[in-house]
Motif scaffolding. Structure first.
Motif, PDB file in Angstrom:
ATOM      1  N   ILE A  63       5.501   6.966   1.867  1.00  0.00           N
ATOM      2  CA  ILE A  63       5.838   5.483   2.398  1.00  0.00           C
ATOM      3  C   ILE A  63       5.269   4.830   2.277  1.00  0.00           C
ATOM      4  CG2 ILE A  63       4.420   5.045   4.798  1.00  0.00           C
ATOM      5  CD1 ILE A  63       4.030   8.431   5.189  1.00  0.00           C
ATOM      6  N   LEU A  64       5.608   4.055   1.972  1.00  0.00           N
ATOM      7  CA  LEU A  64       5.405   1.907   1.577  1.00  0.00           C
ATOM      8  C   LEU A  64       5.150   1.026   1.918  1.00  0.00           C
ATOM      9  CD1 LEU A  64       5.019   0.696  -1.424  1.00  0.00           C
ATOM     10  CD2 LEU A  64       6.964  -0.122  -0.476  1.00  0.00           C
ATOM     11  N   GLU A  65       3.362   0.694   2.488  1.00  0.00           N
ATOM     12  CA  GLU A  65       3.203  -0.093   3.565  1.00  0.00           C
ATOM     13  C   GLU A  65       3.537  -0.912   3.121  1.00  0.00           C
ATOM     14  OE1 GLU A  65       3.563  -2.424   6.292  1.00  0.00           O
ATOM     15  OE2 GLU A  65       2.229  -0.539   7.141  1.00  0.00           O
ATOM     16  N   ALA A  66       4.560  -1.711   3.480  1.00  0.00           N
ATOM     17  CA  ALA A  66       5.155  -2.932   2.751  1.00  0.00           C
ATOM     18  C   ALA A  66       4.142  -4.446   3.831  1.00  0.00           C
ATOM     19  CB  ALA A  66       6.346  -3.428   2.015  1.00  0.00           C
ATOM     20  N   TRP A  67       3.997  -4.449   5.038  1.00  0.00           N
ATOM     21  CA  TRP A  67       3.541  -5.361   5.593  1.00  0.00           C
ATOM     22  C   TRP A  67       4.452  -6.577   6.043  1.00  0.00           C
ATOM     23  CZ3 TRP A  67      -0.700  -3.378   8.094  1.00  0.00           C
ATOM     24  CH2 TRP A  67      -1.448  -2.628   7.075  1.00  0.00           C
ATOM     25  N   GLN A  68       4.348  -7.473   6.414  1.00  0.00           N
ATOM     26  CA  GLN A  68       5.173  -8.481   6.332  1.00  0.00           C
ATOM     27  C   GLN A  68       4.924  -9.447   5.165  1.00  0.00           C
ATOM     28  OE1 GLN A  68       3.993  -9.170  10.350  1.00  0.00           O
ATOM     29  NE2 GLN A  68       5.511  -8.487  11.432  1.00  0.00           N
ATOM     30  N   PRO A  69       5.931  -9.848   4.461  1.00  0.00           N
ATOM     31  CA  PRO A  69       5.482 -10.135   2.646  1.00  0.00           C
ATOM     32  C   PRO A  69       5.944 -11.540   2.886  1.00  0.00           C
ATOM     33  CG  PRO A  69       7.303  -8.397   2.489  1.00  0.00           C
ATOM     34  CD  PRO A  69       7.312  -8.469   4.277  1.00  0.00           C
ATOM     35  N   GLY A  70       6.023 -12.356   3.967  1.00  0.00           N
ATOM     36  CA  GLY A  70       6.920 -13.896   3.622  1.00  0.00           C
ATOM     37  C   GLY A  70       8.168 -13.505   2.720  1.00  0.00           C
TER      38      GLY A  70
ATOM     39  N   ASN B  75       7.512  -2.610   6.980  1.00  0.00           N
ATOM     40  CA  ASN B  75       7.108  -4.115   7.228  1.00  0.00           C
ATOM     41  C   ASN B  75       6.848  -4.334   8.718  1.00  0.00           C
ATOM     42  OD1 ASN B  75      10.095  -3.964   5.666  1.00  0.00           O
ATOM     43  ND2 ASN B  75       8.267  -5.405   4.829  1.00  0.00           N
ATOM     44  N   ASN B  76       5.402  -3.996   8.937  1.00  0.00           N
ATOM     45  CA  ASN B  76       5.216  -4.546  10.318  1.00  0.00           C
ATOM     46  C   ASN B  76       3.864  -5.359  10.110  1.00  0.00           C
ATOM     47  OD1 ASN B  76       4.621  -1.502   8.473  1.00  0.00           O
ATOM     48  ND2 ASN B  76       2.858  -1.606  10.182  1.00  0.00           N
ATOM     49  N   GLY B  77       2.901  -5.336  11.426  1.00  0.00           N
ATOM     50  CA  GLY B  77       1.978  -6.370  12.098  1.00  0.00           C
ATOM     51  C   GLY B  77       0.743  -6.082  11.545  1.00  0.00           C
ATOM     52  N   ARG B  78       0.326  -4.901  12.029  1.00  0.00           N
ATOM     53  CA  ARG B  78      -0.974  -3.513  12.638  1.00  0.00           C
ATOM     54  C   ARG B  78      -0.151  -2.044  12.235  1.00  0.00           C
ATOM     55  NH1 ARG B  78       1.952  -4.522  16.804  1.00  0.00           N
ATOM     56  NH2 ARG B  78       0.399  -5.273  18.755  1.00  0.00           N
TER      57      ARG B  78
ATOM     58  N   PRO C 124       2.052  -0.721  -7.318  1.00  0.00           N
ATOM     59  CA  PRO C 124       1.337  -0.556  -5.944  1.00  0.00           C
ATOM     60  C   PRO C 124      -0.163  -0.690  -6.480  1.00  0.00           C
ATOM     61  CG  PRO C 124       1.888   0.962  -6.164  1.00  0.00           C
ATOM     62  CD  PRO C 124       2.512   0.711  -7.485  1.00  0.00           C
ATOM     63  N   SER C 125      -0.520  -1.181  -5.937  1.00  0.00           N
ATOM     64  CA  SER C 125      -2.327  -1.725  -5.805  1.00  0.00           C
ATOM     65  C   SER C 125      -3.034  -1.375  -4.855  1.00  0.00           C
ATOM     66  CB  SER C 125      -2.694  -2.751  -7.044  1.00  0.00           C
ATOM     67  OG  SER C 125      -2.545  -4.123  -6.761  1.00  0.00           O
ATOM     68  N   GLY C 126      -2.907  -2.133  -3.626  1.00  0.00           N
ATOM     69  CA  GLY C 126      -3.274  -2.386  -2.006  1.00  0.00           C
ATOM     70  C   GLY C 126      -4.087  -1.165  -1.608  1.00  0.00           C
ATOM     71  N   LYS C 127      -4.548  -1.535  -1.203  1.00  0.00           N
ATOM     72  CA  LYS C 127      -5.618  -0.391  -0.004  1.00  0.00           C
ATOM     73  C   LYS C 127      -5.705  -1.112   0.335  1.00  0.00           C
ATOM     74  CE  LYS C 127      -7.583   1.354  -4.365  1.00  0.00           C
ATOM     75  NZ  LYS C 127      -7.681   2.325  -4.351  1.00  0.00           N
ATOM     76  N   LEU C 128      -5.936  -0.150   2.345  1.00  0.00           N
ATOM     77  CA  LEU C 128      -5.741  -0.493   3.450  1.00  0.00           C
ATOM     78  C   LEU C 128      -7.421  -0.982   3.897  1.00  0.00           C
ATOM     79  CD1 LEU C 128      -4.363   2.750   5.221  1.00  0.00           C
ATOM     80  CD2 LEU C 128      -3.300   0.818   4.470  1.00  0.00           C
ATOM     81  N   CYS C 129      -7.288  -2.746   4.396  1.00  0.00           N
ATOM     82  CA  CYS C 129      -8.558  -3.131   5.072  1.00  0.00           C
ATOM     83  C   CYS C 129      -8.917  -2.922   6.792  1.00  0.00           C
ATOM     84  CB  CYS C 129      -8.432  -4.823   4.753  1.00  0.00           C
ATOM     85  SG  CYS C 129      -6.718  -5.442   6.246  1.00  0.00           S
TER      86      CYS C 129
ATOM     87  N   VAL D 127       0.941  -1.764  -0.498  1.00  0.00           N
ATOM     88  CA  VAL D 127      -0.063  -0.040   0.180  1.00  0.00           C
ATOM     89  C   VAL D 127       1.306   0.972   0.139  1.00  0.00           C
ATOM     90  CG1 VAL D 127      -2.053   0.667   0.768  1.00  0.00           C
ATOM     91  CG2 VAL D 127      -1.426  -1.188   1.783  1.00  0.00           C
ATOM     92  N   LEU D 128       0.809   2.139  -1.804  1.00  0.00           N
ATOM     93  CA  LEU D 128       1.873   3.496  -0.994  1.00  0.00           C
ATOM     94  C   LEU D 128       0.553   4.455  -0.296  1.00  0.00           C
ATOM     95  CD1 LEU D 128       3.621   4.379  -2.365  1.00  0.00           C
ATOM     96  CD2 LEU D 128       2.495   5.220  -4.517  1.00  0.00           C
ATOM     97  N   LEU D 129       1.356   4.906   0.671  1.00  0.00           N
ATOM     98  CA  LEU D 129       0.480   5.972   1.583  1.00  0.00           C
ATOM     99  C   LEU D 129       0.857   6.983   1.471  1.00  0.00           C
ATOM    100  CD1 LEU D 129       1.169   4.662   5.012  1.00  0.00           C
ATOM    101  CD2 LEU D 129      -0.853   4.010   3.453  1.00  0.00           C
ATOM    102  N   LYS D 130       1.755   7.208   0.686  1.00  0.00           N
ATOM    103  CA  LYS D 130       2.681   8.747   0.352  1.00  0.00           C
ATOM    104  C   LYS D 130       3.435   8.715  -0.859  1.00  0.00           C
ATOM    105  CE  LYS D 130       5.052  13.032   2.597  1.00  0.00           C
ATOM    106  NZ  LYS D 130       5.095  13.425   3.638  1.00  0.00           N
ATOM    107  N   ASN D 131       3.096   9.852  -1.612  1.00  0.00           N
ATOM    108  CA  ASN D 131       4.547   9.580  -2.709  1.00  0.00           C
ATOM    109  C   ASN D 131       4.182  10.903  -3.183  1.00  0.00           C
ATOM    110  OD1 ASN D 131       6.265   8.715  -3.976  1.00  0.00           O
ATOM    111  ND2 ASN D 131       4.607   8.320  -5.927  1.00  0.00           N
ATOM    112  N   ASN D 132       5.508  12.194  -2.657  1.00  0.00           N
ATOM    113  CA  ASN D 132       5.326  13.401  -2.875  1.00  0.00           C
ATOM    114  C   ASN D 132       5.836  13.752  -4.239  1.00  0.00           C
ATOM    115  OD1 ASN D 132       4.160  14.339  -1.148  1.00  0.00           O
ATOM    116  ND2 ASN D 132       6.074  15.633   0.215  1.00  0.00           N
ATOM    117  N   ASN D 133       5.693  14.062  -5.129  1.00  0.00           N
ATOM    118  CA  ASN D 133       5.508  15.028  -5.880  1.00  0.00           C
ATOM    119  C   ASN D 133       6.105  13.197  -7.094  1.00  0.00           C
ATOM    120  OD1 ASN D 133       5.811  17.398  -5.300  1.00  0.00           O
ATOM    121  ND2 ASN D 133       8.040  17.203  -4.262  1.00  0.00           N
TER     122      ASN D 133
END
Ligand code: BGC
Length: 731
Positions: free
Chosen positions: A544-551, A527-530, A568-573, A394-400
């Motif tokens: 900011i890229l929210e990449a979670w714990q990708p395995g 990389n985080n679980g919450r 990136p195409s993820g969106k927050l759940c 999930v791409l949270l921020k991408n300035n310019n």
């Protein structure tokens, strides 16, 4: 009591003798499963029955989050089930041989294990998977997990975890699909299909276990194993929908939860297990308790002693007792004392046997010894895990539009996660191995062959040692852009991993500020679980890229997002708040009395920082006008809603359209908006795609009341996509 055993054993023995010569019905694969179950049940002694509904561990638990190191007890081969901690097929088959050959009736053991996001080929944590908005991707991943697990001797997985969770302090939010019941239901169904397929006897399929029934996600203050206050309306609105959908999709088992549901613990709750699950939903598989949950009824104040705990759990519907041995130790006596009717035990045994027959365990009790390289980490499996991880970012921020990093010459790769393997696996890592994980360092080196990559760790995940900060500054100064890799350690989420705030530790935040002071643009990779509290960090970042714990694919999908191979195409759940003090915060809240005028916090906003459904792309999408096929519709009518989406940029991308409804006035108040459908599709540059929602009014616009009765009142329903709303009158 012993006498009772002897008599039943004698009768059982007689029955066996009567049938000698003929094929016993329960051993006859051509007989119906129900006939086989009844036949076998009629031959069982009380002792055999009690063992059949008990589970112990085979091997030592190595999960640091729950019961690591707990020593296994000596196993009686009459045991109905084991948690199979080992990866060794021989260990499994040896014990199975004892069950088959050294017990009177030769009933096979069912082997269960926690396969939460992969057995060996670990794919992203479930919270990340839901951010892909592609349930078919989860189905593919769970199919891989099922194949690896079954071929390693696991017949039954303790997954999917489908608890709706709205408190990111709760570590187990990592294991589910986030805050929304509809989303959780879609991913629950996908997981059940992937695990079970349509033939449970296949050596590539396993029985699934929906957990934790129910309401565990409502644990107070985000703590684990504690009380949960859940009204019947919320139970039906929020916590039950994923279970109902997954039970209807054919899930074979459920696990009863640890939480106390408004005074009646989930593992002694006849309303949820007997009434809802069995009577209303006609579930005919079995329920296993969570680890020690039966005995813990004493701690929870529901039972005075182990015997009472056993009685309360079994009569409320917990068929199998996980690990605490409370059924084994107490049930004989309960029957002898006339406190427990043996018919209740029979019913539990029936349910367990039914699933064993469905899995084909009586015909194929042993696991064939297939070479590891033919069953684990197959190239196609790794590819599935990597594709899945790509969809979860999930791409949270991408300035310019600093990302993707194209033509960049010098990258400063900084942070404790850069060379880390273990923590990218996430909690509940099954039999995943650290060495299977591609580090961010290796992936960046491979994906940016023309760039000079300079590395500094900077600091550890926590602690106070800032001695690496100077090195980090040096690396930042020598770079055109900094990719800063921060996050949570593997065991910071998952079971028994609650936190009082969802901030990253101070040292990581300090590292970010220190590096940002160099003036170099900082791309923060997390990389985080919450969900995290990012408001203090965000101003120091360019992206900011929210990449979670990708395995196991680890850094590869991250690097491919950073270089632009993956859009990136993820969106927050799950909602990201500004501050932990806003928790619980979730999109589908009910309306306040003083809407939009009062009732705010005095110190912070009530709005989220990144809302549910949020996520950027490297392209932009233009939404057309939302249309519905009719302005009025009958309560049992059909309707079509559509909206066009045009890819305005130069890159192909995948967009998810979320379809919400609002009922502005209802006899039971409804949330401000509720997700009722979503669809993800790829759109080429310049292409327009029409997204359609075929609405079945009775199903898609209706609600349940506090008894679970579905209803729909005449009146207005708003159909919504983004900030567009169309009114439909239901007549
Ligand atoms: C967890 C379950 C898990 C079980 C078996 C429990 O502590 O809550 O989710 O399936 O252990 O490992």
């Amino acid at each position: 009591m012993k006498k009772l055993f002897l008599i039943t054993a004698f009768i059982g023995g007689l029955l066996c003798a009567c049938n000698s010569g003929d094929k016993l019905v329960y051993k006859d694969a051509s007989a119906s499963i129900e006939d086989r179950v009844e036949d076998l049940l009629s031959r069982m002694t009380l002792e055999e029955k009690i063992y059949q509904i008990s589970q112990q561990c085979l091997g030592e638990n190595d999960n640091i989050n729950n019961n690591e190191g707990m020593n296994p007890v000596p196993l009686n081969p009459m045991i109905g089930s084991v948690i199979f901690m080992s990866e060794d097929i021989k260990v499994r088959n040896e014990f199975q041989k004892k069950a088959i050959e050294e017990t009177r009736l030769g009933i096979p053991v069912i082997y269960g294990y926690d396969v939460i996001h992969g057995y060996r080929t670990i794919y992203p944590i479930p919270l990340a998977m839901a951010c892909s908005w592609d349930p078919s991707m989860l189905e593919a991943c769970t199919a891989v997990a099922a194949q690896e697990a079954r071929q390693a001797g696991v017949d039954w997985v303790f997954a999917p975890m489908i608890d709706v969770a709205r408190d990111a302090r709760w570590g187990r939010i990592a294991e589910g699909s986030g805050e929304d019941p509809y989303t959780a239901a879609q991913f629950a169904v996908a997981a059940v299909k992937g695990f079970q397929g349509d033939n449970l006897t296949s050596d590539k399929k396993v029985a699934s276990c929906l957990k934790h029934f129910v309401g565990y996600g409502a644990s107070e203050a985000g703590r684990d194993y504690v009380y949960s206050e859940i009204s019947d309306q919320s139970l039906w609105d929020t916590y039950l929908p994923p279970y109902e959908a997954a039970v209807k999709a054919g899930a074979q088992t459920l696990m009863s939860a640890f939480n106390d549901i408004s005074g009646v613990p989930a593992s002694a709750n006849s309303y949820t297990m007997n009434t809802i699950l069995r009577d209303m939903w006609k579930f005919d598989g079995f329920i296993v308790s969570d680890w020690g949950a039966v005995e813990q009824l004493i701690n929870q104040g529901n039972a005075a002693n182990p015997a009472e705990a056993a009685l309360n759990a079994l009569t409320a519907g917990v068929d199998m007792d996980m690990t605490d041995g409370v059924y084994i130790k107490n049930m004989e006596q309960l029957v002898a004392d006339g406190k427990l009717d043996v018919k209740v035990i029979d019913e539990a045994v029936r349910r367990v046997l039914r699933v064993k027959f469905r899995l084909g365990l009586f015909e194929n009790p042993y696991t064939p010894d297939v070479q590891e390289n033919e069953r684990i980490l197959l190239a196609s499996s790794k590819e599935t895990a990597e594709k899945a991880a790509e969809e979860t970012m999930v791409l949270l921020k991408n300035n310019n539009s600093i990302l993707p990093l194209e033509g960049v010459k010098r990258i400063g790769l900084i942070g404790p996660m850069v060379k880390n393997q273990h923590d990218l696996l996430g909690s509940w890592l099954g039999h995943g191995h650290d060495e299977d994980v591609t580090t961010i360092m290796d992936a960046m080196t491979a994906e940016f062959p023309d760039a000079f990559i300079n590395y500094a760790q900077g600091c550890d995940f926590d602690g106070e040692d800032k001695s690496g900060f100077n090195d980090a500054v040096r690396v930042a100064n020598a770079s055109d852009v900094v990719v800063l890799c921060l996050g949570e350690k593997q065991a910071w989420s998952g079971e028994n991993a609650s936190r009082s705030t969802i901030l990253l530790p101070q040292i990581q935040r300090d590292l970010l500020e220190t590096v940002a002071k160099t003036g170099k643009p900082v791309v923060l990779v997390l990389n985080n679980g919450r969900p995290l509290e990012l408001s203090g960090m965000e101003p120091h970042t360019a992206a900011i890229l929210e990449a979670w714990q990708p395995g196991i694919s680890g850094g590869t999908p991250i690097a491919k997002v950073l270089n632009g191979k993956v859009n990136p195409s993820g969106k927050l759940c799950a909602t990201f708040p500004y501050t932990s003090g806003q928790i619980p915060i979730y999109y589908n809240r009910r309306n306040p009395a003083r809407k939009g005028t009062q009732g705010f916090y005095q110190d912070v906003t009530v709005e989220p920082m990144y809302p549910f459904g949020y996520g950027l792309s490297y392209t932009t999408y233009k939404y057309g006008t939302l249309k519905v096929s009719a302005e009025k519709v009958a309560v049992d009518g059909k309707l079509k809603a559509e909206i066009s989406v045009t890819n305005m940029g130069k890159r192909a991308g995948k967009e998810t359209v979320h379809w919400y409804i609002t009922d502005p006035a209802c006899s039971i108040t409804r949330p401000m908006k509720e997700l009722r459908y979503f669809e993800k599709a790829e759109i080429q540059p310049g292409e327009t795609k029409v997204f359609t929602w075929d609405i079945d009014v009775a199903k898609d616009f209706s609600y349940v009341d506090a008894e679970g009765t579905r209803f729909l009142e005449a009146g207005d329903i708003l159909v919504r996509v983004g900030d567009q709303t169309v009114k439909v009158v239901v007549e």
